[in-house]
Write a protein that holds these residues in place. Structure first.
Motif: not given
Ligand SMILES: [Fe+2]
Ligand SMILES: [Fe+2]
Ligand SMILES: [Fe+2]
Lengths: 309, 251
Positions: A175-191
Motif C-alpha cells: 500500500g502507501t508508504p505509511e501502510q508499508k511502514e506500519m506493516a514492517q513495524d508490526a513484523l518487527n514487534r511480533f517476530w
C-alpha cells in the motif's frame, strides 16, 4: 492391580500409539500435566480475544470488520472447546478460571504484547496463528483423545486465520508508504515474541522429558520453532518485508534457516508477569467475569425455578 | 418508486443494523460467560451482514458511484439515519439485551414485510434476515425472562434499562414523508400498525415476568433527519478513524 502394574500397562498403550480416553487409567502426573497444558491452551484462546477484539470497532472496511469479528469468535469457540476437553479430566471450567485469576495458570505470553496498529491484525493472524498452527498440527497426534480431537477441529480454522492475517499485512505492505511502514513495524514487534511462543530451548525445558515419554508433546520446542521459521521466511520476502534478524540465513547443510538468539531474559520476564500487557489482560478478564456475575446468577436462579416445576 | 427514496430507505435500515453491530461487537471478550460472549457477538455479526447488504444496495440505487464502505466510513454524524435506540451504549448486560430485544421486534416486522416485495435484491436480503432475526428474538426473549425472573438484582437492572431506554422507542413507529411513500408501495407497515405490534408484544412479554412498561410519555425524535444522541459521534470517531486518517489507503 497395583499402581506400578497399571503404570506399566499405561506406558505400553502410549508406546503403541493408543489414545487415552477420559475413563481410562492414567497416572496422576499425566493428568496434572494435561490439565496444566490444556487449560493454558484454553486460556490462551480466550485471552487472545483481547488484542484483536480491541480492533473490531476500528476495522477499516466492512469486509475486514466481518472477518475479524468472525475470527475472534472462532477463538472464543476454540477456548470453549478446549475447556470442555479439559473438563473430561475431572476439573470444572470455574476452577480453571479461578486458577487463571489467581495467577496459578498461565496463557500464551504473546498476548501480553499490545496490538498497536491495524497492521498488527495482519501480523497476529500471520505469525501468531501461524506459530499456533505449527504447534497444534503436531498436537493432533497427542496421546490424550479429547485433546487430540479438539486440535484436529481447531487446526482447520487456524489455517484460515493465518491466510486472512497474511492477506491484511500483504495489502498494507503493497500500500502507501505509511501502510508499508506500519506493516514492517508490526513484523518487527511480533517476530521475536512469535518465536518465543514455542517455549525455551529443549535443553532448558524441564517438563519436556515426561511430556515426550507420555506423547502429550510429540515434537520438541526447537524442532517446531525451526519448522515455523523455515516456512515463514519466504512469506515475508514475497511481500517485501524484512525479518528483523541480521543472523537469519539459509544453511544449505541443514536445509534450514540459521537464526539469531532469542532474548531469553525478555521471555522469562514476560512469563513471570513482567510484560507490557500482563496486568491489563488479566484485569480485563477478571472485570468481565465480575461484571457478569449477576447475569450468571440470574440465569441459574431462573433455571432452578423452572426445573422444580 | 423513486430510486433515491428506496436508497434512503435502505440506508436508514442499514445504518441501524451497522450501529447495533458496532455496539454488539464492543461486547467481544466482555461477555458474562464464554457461550454468551459468542452469542452476543454473533448477533452483531448477523447485523453487520444485513448492514453490508443493505448499504451496498443503497449505494447502488443512489447511483453516485459511492460504495458501501464510502457510506460507512465517509459520512459525517448528520448523514447517519440509524435510530437513536440503536446507538445506546452497553451500560450493562441488561441495557444491551433491552436495546436488542426492542430493535429485534421492530426488525422482525420490517423484514417480514420486505421479504414479500417485488424487488429481488431487497426481498432476498430480507428473507435471509428474517431467519436470523427469528433466532435473535428467541435468544433475547429468553434473557428478558431470565433477568426479569432471575434475582432481585437482575430484575432491578433490567427494569432500569427498560425505563431508561423507553424514550427512544417512539422513533420506531414515527412516520415521515418517505415512510408514507414506502407504505404506499407496500414496503413498510404503517406507524400505527408498528406501534400496536410493538406495544402488544412488549407489554405481554414484560408483564409475564413482572416487568413493566414505563408510564413516561416523552419520546425523542430526529434520527430520520440525522439528529442523534451524543453517543453516535464517538462511535463514528472510532469506526472511521483509519479511513479518515489515511484517505488514500486501501486495506
Ligand atoms: Fe484459536
Ligand atoms: Fe490455538
Ligand atoms: Fe486463530
Amino acid at each position: 492391580m497395583v499402581v506400578e502394574e497399571l503404570e506399566v500397562l499405561f506406558q505400553e498403550r502410549i508406546d503403541a500409539n493408543e489414545k487415552i480416553e477420559p475413563r481410562d487409567y492414567m497416572p496422576d502426573a499425566y493428568r496434572e500435566h494435561l490439565i496444566r497444558q490444556m487449560s493454558q491452551h484454553a486460556h490462551s484462546e480466550v485471552i487472545g480475544m483481547q488484542p484483536e477484539g480491541n480492533w473490531i470497532t476500528r476495522a477499516p472496511s466492512l469486509r475486514a470488520k466481518k472477518i475479524l469479528l468472525a475470527k475472534v469468535q472462532d477463538e472464543a469457540g476454540h477456548g470453549l472447546y478446549i475447556y470442555s476437553a479439559t473438563e473430561t479430566l475431572g476439573i470444572t471450567r470455574d476452577e480453571l478460571i479461578e486458577k487463571l485469576h489467581q495467577g496459578k495458570a498461565k496463557y500464551a505470553s504473546i498476548f501480553n504484547y499490545p496490538a498497536l496498529t491495524w497492521a498488527d491484525m495482519g501480523a497476529i493472524g500471520w505469525l501468531v496463528d501461524g506459530a499456533a498452527i505449527t504447534n497444534q498440527v503436531s498436537l493432533q497426534k497427542t496421546s490424550y483423545g479429547p485433546y487430540s480431537r479438539s486440535m484436529v477441529k481447531i487446526c482447520k480454522e487456524e489455517s484460515f486465520h493465518q491466510r486472512q492475517g497474511y492477506e491484511v499485512i500483504a495489502a498494507m505492505a503493497k500500500g502507501t508508504p505509511e501502510q508499508k511502514e506500519m506493516a514492517q513495524d508490526a513484523l518487527n514487534r511480533f517476530w521475536w515474541p512469535s518465536l518465543m511462543m514455542f517455549g525455551p530451548h529443549d535443553s532448558a525445558s524441564p517438563r519436556t522429558g515426561n511430556a515426550m515419554k507420555w506423547k502429550i508433546k510429540r515434537e520438541s520446542n526447537d524442532v517446531l520453532r525451526q519448522r515455523f521459521i523455515d516456512k515463514t521466511v519466504s512469506q515475508a520476502a514475497l511481500i517485501g518485508l524484512t525479518i528483523p534478524d541480521s543472523d537469519l540465513k539459509w544453511n544449505e547443510e541443514r536445509g534450514s534457516y540459521d537464526f539469531g538468539e532469542i532474548d531469553w531474559d525478555e521471555f522469562w520476564s514476560v512469563v513471570k508477569g513482567g510484560g507490557p500487557c500482563n496486568l491489563k489482560r488479566l484485569n480485563h478478564h477478571k472485570k468481565a467475569h465480575k461484571d457478569g456475575a449477576w447475569v450468571r446468577k440470574a440465569a441459574v436462579a431462573y433455571a432452578k425455578k423452572y426445573s422444580n416445576k | 418508486m423513486e430510486l433515491l427514496d428506496l436508497s434512503r430507505f435502505c440506508m436508514r435500515l442499514g445504518d441501524s443494523c451497522l450501529i447495533m453491530a458496532h455496539r454488539q461487537s464492543e461486547m467481544c471478550s466482555k461477555g458474562p460467560f464464554l457461550e454468551e460472549d459468542i452469542a452476543q457477538t454473533n448477533l452483531g455479526l448477523d447485523l453487520l451482514g444485513q448492514a453490508e447488504a443493505l448499504l451496498i444496495y443503497a449505494a447502488e440505487l443512489e447511483g453516485k458511484g459511492r460504495t458501501a464502505d464510502d457510506l460507512v466510513y465517509k459520512r459525517p454524524e448528520r448523514g447517519f439515519y440509524n435510530f437513536m435506540l440503536a446507538e445506546q451504549p452497553n451500560t450493562d448486560f441488561a441495557f444491551a439485551v433491552v436495546r436488542q430485544y426492542i430493535m429485534t421486534l421492530y426488525l422482525s416486522r420490517v423484514y417480514e414485510t420486505l421479504a414479500k416485495v417485488d424487488d429481488e435484491t431487497l426481498s432476498g436480503i430480507a428473507a435471509k434476515a428474517v431467519k436470523e432475526i427469528a433466532y435473535h428474538q428467541r435468544h433475547l426473549g429468553m434473557w428478558i425472562k431470565r433477568l426479569g425472573e432471575g434475582t432481585e438484582e437482575s430484575h432491578e437492572r433490567i427494569q432500569t434499562a427498560i425505563n431508561e431506554l423507553w424514550m427512544f422507542v417512539g422513533e420506531l413507529y414515527e412516520e415521515d414523508e418517505l415512510d408514507l411513500k414506502m407504505q404506499e408501495a407496500g414496503y413498510a407497515i404503517s406507524g400505527e400498525a408498528m406501534k400496536a405490534y410493538l406495544m402488544a408484544n412488549i407489554s405481554s412479554h414484560l408483564t409475564e415476568v413482572t416487568l413493566s412498561v414505563p408510564k413516561s410519555v416523552y419520546m425523542t425524535t430526529g434520527s430520520k433527519k440525522g439528529i442523534h444522541t451524543e453517543y453516535l459521534g464517538y462511535i463514528l470517531a472510532e469506526m472511521q478513524y483509519l479511513q479518515r486518517a489515511y484517505p488514500d489507503a486501501k486495506w
